[in-house]
Design a protein around this motif. Structure first.
Motif, PDB file in Angstrom:
ATOM      1  N   GLY A  76       0.802  -1.153   0.037  1.00  0.00           N
ATOM      2  CA  GLY A  76       0.086  -0.064   0.001  1.00  0.00           C
ATOM      3  C   GLY A  76       0.679   1.436   0.036  1.00  0.00           C
ATOM      4  O   GLY A  76       0.399   2.203   0.678  1.00  0.00           O
ATOM      5  N   ALA A  77       1.948   1.162  -0.643  1.00  0.00           N
ATOM      6  CA  ALA A  77       3.078   2.542  -0.788  1.00  0.00           C
ATOM      7  C   ALA A  77       2.089   3.651  -1.245  1.00  0.00           C
ATOM      8  O   ALA A  77       2.340   4.606  -0.769  1.00  0.00           O
ATOM      9  N   ARG A  78       1.378   3.503  -2.132  1.00  0.00           N
ATOM     10  CA  ARG A  78       0.532   4.743  -2.732  1.00  0.00           C
ATOM     11  C   ARG A  78      -0.340   5.409  -1.747  1.00  0.00           C
ATOM     12  O   ARG A  78      -0.225   6.682  -2.000  1.00  0.00           O
ATOM     13  N   PHE A  79      -0.717   4.708  -0.737  1.00  0.00           N
ATOM     14  CA  PHE A  79      -1.462   5.569   0.474  1.00  0.00           C
ATOM     15  C   PHE A  79      -0.344   6.342   1.316  1.00  0.00           C
ATOM     16  O   PHE A  79      -0.678   7.585   1.807  1.00  0.00           O
TER      17      PHE A  79
ATOM     18  N   ARG B 265       2.489  11.816   2.200  1.00  0.00           N
ATOM     19  CA  ARG B 265       3.979  12.441   1.977  1.00  0.00           C
ATOM     20  C   ARG B 265       4.070  13.239   1.098  1.00  0.00           C
ATOM     21  O   ARG B 265       4.965  14.212   0.919  1.00  0.00           O
ATOM     22  N   GLY B 266       2.924  13.654   0.096  1.00  0.00           N
ATOM     23  CA  GLY B 266       2.831  14.594  -0.746  1.00  0.00           C
ATOM     24  C   GLY B 266       3.436  14.082  -2.032  1.00  0.00           C
ATOM     25  O   GLY B 266       3.879  14.840  -2.948  1.00  0.00           O
ATOM     26  N   LEU B 267       3.821  12.658  -2.355  1.00  0.00           N
ATOM     27  CA  LEU B 267       4.658  12.267  -3.345  1.00  0.00           C
ATOM     28  C   LEU B 267       3.725  11.236  -4.178  1.00  0.00           C
ATOM     29  O   LEU B 267       4.287  10.419  -5.033  1.00  0.00           O
ATOM     30  N   ALA B 268       2.525  11.144  -3.863  1.00  0.00           N
ATOM     31  CA  ALA B 268       1.414  10.411  -4.845  1.00  0.00           C
ATOM     32  C   ALA B 268       1.729  10.504  -6.367  1.00  0.00           C
ATOM     33  O   ALA B 268       1.924   9.467  -7.024  1.00  0.00           O
ATOM     34  N   HIS B 269       1.852  11.905  -6.731  1.00  0.00           N
ATOM     35  CA  HIS B 269       1.884  12.064  -8.293  1.00  0.00           C
ATOM     36  C   HIS B 269       3.180  11.721  -8.430  1.00  0.00           C
ATOM     37  O   HIS B 269       3.318  11.005  -9.847  1.00  0.00           O
TER      38      HIS B 269
ATOM     39  N   ALA C  28      -1.495   3.839   7.315  1.00  0.00           N
ATOM     40  CA  ALA C  28      -1.977   2.461   7.615  1.00  0.00           C
ATOM     41  C   ALA C  28      -3.665   2.596   8.005  1.00  0.00           C
ATOM     42  O   ALA C  28      -4.399   1.565   7.713  1.00  0.00           O
ATOM     43  N   LEU C  29      -4.295   3.714   8.551  1.00  0.00           N
ATOM     44  CA  LEU C  29      -5.477   3.858   8.788  1.00  0.00           C
ATOM     45  C   LEU C  29      -6.166   3.873   7.423  1.00  0.00           C
ATOM     46  O   LEU C  29      -7.515   3.242   7.336  1.00  0.00           O
ATOM     47  N   ARG C  30      -5.821   4.430   6.293  1.00  0.00           N
ATOM     48  CA  ARG C  30      -6.408   4.812   5.170  1.00  0.00           C
ATOM     49  C   ARG C  30      -6.281   3.543   4.287  1.00  0.00           C
ATOM     50  O   ARG C  30      -7.350   3.181   3.682  1.00  0.00           O
ATOM     51  N   ALA C  31      -5.176   2.892   4.352  1.00  0.00           N
ATOM     52  CA  ALA C  31      -5.004   1.619   3.546  1.00  0.00           C
ATOM     53  C   ALA C  31      -5.726   0.346   4.218  1.00  0.00           C
ATOM     54  O   ALA C  31      -5.788  -0.592   3.385  1.00  0.00           O
ATOM     55  N   GLY C  32      -5.906   0.373   5.451  1.00  0.00           N
ATOM     56  CA  GLY C  32      -6.249  -0.682   6.175  1.00  0.00           C
ATOM     57  C   GLY C  32      -7.262  -1.727   5.411  1.00  0.00           C
ATOM     58  O   GLY C  32      -6.999  -2.787   5.294  1.00  0.00           O
TER      59      GLY C  32
END
Length: 246
Positions: free
Chosen positions: A85-88, A93-97, A151-155
């Motif tokens: 779940g690294a994308r979450f 971290r402001g690095l999704a794009h 972790a909360l978002r990706a759970g």
């Protein structure tokens, strides 16, 4: 390569070894041709924590960039870039794009399997259930830390990945052979329990099912019923099964 970058980091090297072993166990969840990349990515997934290649502070992105620059196959690079779940966390971290632009992501059994190997292995290589893993993460990182928030978002998505992989592989639902069986099977059990300190199959089950499986295992005196080992993962597995871990 994994040892060179991660061993100096202390107990994280124990975690990486445990994830590699777990990936070898879960290999039946993916097609034969994807099993070697799965185990390779398991060994390499945390090299981005090394100060030698840590540039952004986000280990998934730093590791993937290093692997791409050193000529690793795209399948391994993408697996490491998006493991667990690294994308979450990239979003936190402001690095999704940046992550998605450089390393496109697509759901697949291969990504699920690597996530499961990572998310059912503890900080020192011990076997955990997914519920134990996420509880540990939320306890170790402060609520405002990007890893805690991610972790909360990706759970929910990560829990589904683990469930799908265990269904595909059936590894988490097969009793291990009886103690004293000898040979490669006994060596496998010794290495696995050295990492976890407890039965590696039963640890991933709920309390009721765990008790049932424990009773079945205690009565099992027959031949090895675990899935056959694929030749492509024998070498990676042997690294762990031929020496004492931890």
């Amino acid at each position: 390569m994994a040892e060179r970058f991660v061993a100096p980091l202390g107990r994280r090297w124990l975690h990486v070894q445990g994830v590699a072993w777990r990936a070898a166990e879960l290999a039946p969840a993916v097609p034969v041709e994807q099993r070697a990349p799965l185990v390779a990515a398991a060994w390499l997934h945390d090299i981005g924590y090394s100060p030698r290649i840590c540039h952004t502070g986000f280990h998934s992105l730093d590791a993937a960039r290093y692997l791409r620059a050193t000529g690793w196959p795209a399948v391994v690079v993408i697996l490491v870039a998006h493991h667990s779940g690294a994308r979450f966390e990239a979003a936190e971290r402001g690095l999704a794009h940046t992550l998605l632009a450089e390393f496109p992501y697509q759901d697949s059994p291969l990504h699920d399997a690597l996530a499961t190997a990572d998310l059912t292995t503890g900080p020192v290589g011990e076997r955990l259930s997914y519920e134990e893993w996420i509880s540990d993460i939320l306890g170790r990182y402060a609520p405002k830390h990007p890893t805690h928030r991610a972790a909360l978002r990706a759970g929910p998505a990560l829990a589904l990945a683990v469930h799908r992989t265990l269904q595909r592989s059936q590894v988490g639902h097969r009793p291990l052979p009886a103690a004293g069986g000898g040979g490669a099977c006994q060596e496998r059990r010794t290495a696995s329990t050295t990492i976890s300190g407890r039965d590696p199959v039963l640890a991933g089950l709920g309390a009721t099912e765990r008790d049932t499986r424990a009773n079945e295992h205690a009565q099992d005196q027959g031949p090895d019923t675990t899935p056959p080992r694929d030749p492509q993962i024998i070498r990676a597995s042997y690294v762990l099964s031929s020496r004492k871990l931890g």
